[in-house]
Design an enzyme around this catalytic site. Sequence first.
Site, short mmCIF file in Angstrom:
data_model
loop_
_atom_site.label_atom_id
_atom_site.label_comp_id
_atom_site.label_asym_id
_atom_site.label_seq_id
_atom_site.Cartn_x
_atom_site.Cartn_y
_atom_site.Cartn_z
N HIS A 131 37.74 38.60 41.34
CA HIS A 131 37.59 38.26 42.75
C HIS A 131 37.72 36.74 42.90
O HIS A 131 37.13 35.99 42.13
CB HIS A 131 36.22 38.72 43.26
CG HIS A 131 36.02 38.43 44.71
ND1 HIS A 131 36.62 39.17 45.71
CD2 HIS A 131 35.33 37.45 45.34
CE1 HIS A 131 36.28 38.67 46.89
NE2 HIS A 131 35.51 37.62 46.70
N THR A 155 30.96 48.01 40.87
CA THR A 155 29.93 48.97 41.25
C THR A 155 30.23 49.41 42.69
O THR A 155 31.17 48.89 43.32
CB THR A 155 28.52 48.34 41.18
OG1 THR A 155 28.51 47.18 42.02
CG2 THR A 155 28.16 47.94 39.76
N GLU A 168 42.35 32.01 37.28
CA GLU A 168 42.25 33.47 37.12
C GLU A 168 43.07 33.95 35.93
O GLU A 168 42.68 34.84 35.19
CB GLU A 168 42.74 34.18 38.39
CG GLU A 168 41.86 33.99 39.61
CD GLU A 168 42.34 34.80 40.80
OE1 GLU A 168 42.76 35.96 40.63
OE2 GLU A 168 42.31 34.28 41.93
C1 GAR Z 1 44.06 37.48 43.06
O1 GAR Z 1 43.79 36.21 43.56
C2 GAR Z 1 42.78 38.30 42.96
O2 GAR Z 1 41.67 37.51 42.60
C3 GAR Z 1 42.65 38.81 44.36
O3 GAR Z 1 43.95 39.15 44.75
C4 GAR Z 1 44.88 38.29 44.08
C5 GAR Z 1 45.92 39.16 43.41
O4 GAR Z 1 46.94 38.36 42.88
N1 GAR Z 1 41.77 39.93 44.42
C6 GAR Z 1 40.97 40.18 45.46
O5 GAR Z 1 40.94 39.49 46.45
C7 GAR Z 1 40.08 41.40 45.29
N2 GAR Z 1 39.03 41.40 46.25
P1 GAR Z 1 47.95 38.95 41.82
O6 GAR Z 1 48.50 40.26 42.41
O7 GAR Z 1 49.03 37.93 41.69
O8 GAR Z 1 47.20 39.20 40.53
#
Ligand code: GAR
Length: 197
Positions: free
Chosen positions: A109, A141, A174
Site C-alpha cells: 500500500h 485481513t 516499493e
Molecule cells: C502501487 O503504487 C501500489 O502500492 C498501489 O497501486 C500501485 C500499483 O502499481 N496499490 C494500492 O493502492 C492498493 N491499495 P503497479 O501496478 O505498477 O505495481
Amino acid sequence: MKNIVILLSGRGSNMEAIVRAAQAGQWPVRFSAVISNKADAKGLVFAQEHGIPTAVVPNRDYASREAFDAALREVIDGFSPDLVVLAGFMRILTAPFVEHYAGRILNIHPSLLPDFPGLDTHRRALDAGVAEHGATVHFVTAELDHGPAVAQARVPVLPGDTEESLRVRVLAQEHILYPHAIRLFLDGRLSHREKIT
Ligand code: GAR
C-alpha cells in the site's frame, strides 16, 4: 519450490520488480500465475512474455462481491499457492476470501500505514503536510489496509513536491520493499513491521 500467485489490476511494475528479483536471486519459487480482474491490465503482457501463466477474472461478470471472490478463489486455488501477492490489485476483498488465505496473502500500500488507508494516498499526504511518506507491505485481513504491517519504506516529502513526484519517489521504494518482504516470507523470517530503509 514455493508457488506464488500474483494478483494485479494495472501496470504491474511491482510484479515486474518481484519477478526480476526472484530471477536475479534464484529464489526457490515458481510464479504459478498472474491473475487480473481487468483483461487489458498491462502487467499481463510482461507475465506472458516471461512464460508465467495468466488468467483474467473480470469482476464485471459477477453480480456481487461474494460471487466474484468465490470465482477468483477457485482460479487462484487451481494454482496451489503458498503465497498470494496483491500487487496493485484494486478490489476490496470479502472476509471469507481473505480468511481463506490468512497468513499467506500480502499487499503493498502506498503510504505509511496506519496513515492514509484507501485511495489517493499521495495527494492526502501532501494535503496533510507530513514530512515523511512511504509504502507498507502488510498481511491482508478483512479490514481494508489494516492488516499487520511487515515492512515499511520511508521517503521524505520535499518542498515543491507534487502528487506525481511523490508517487514516483514512493514507487521506486516499493520496488525494493516488496521483493525484500516476499523474500523474508519465503525464508520464514517475517516479523511484525520490519523497517528496512
Ligand atoms: C502501487 O503504487 C501500489 O502500492 C498501489 O497501486 C500501485 C500499483 O502499481 N496499490 C494500492 O493502492 C492498493 N491499495 P503497479 O501496478 O505498477 O505495481
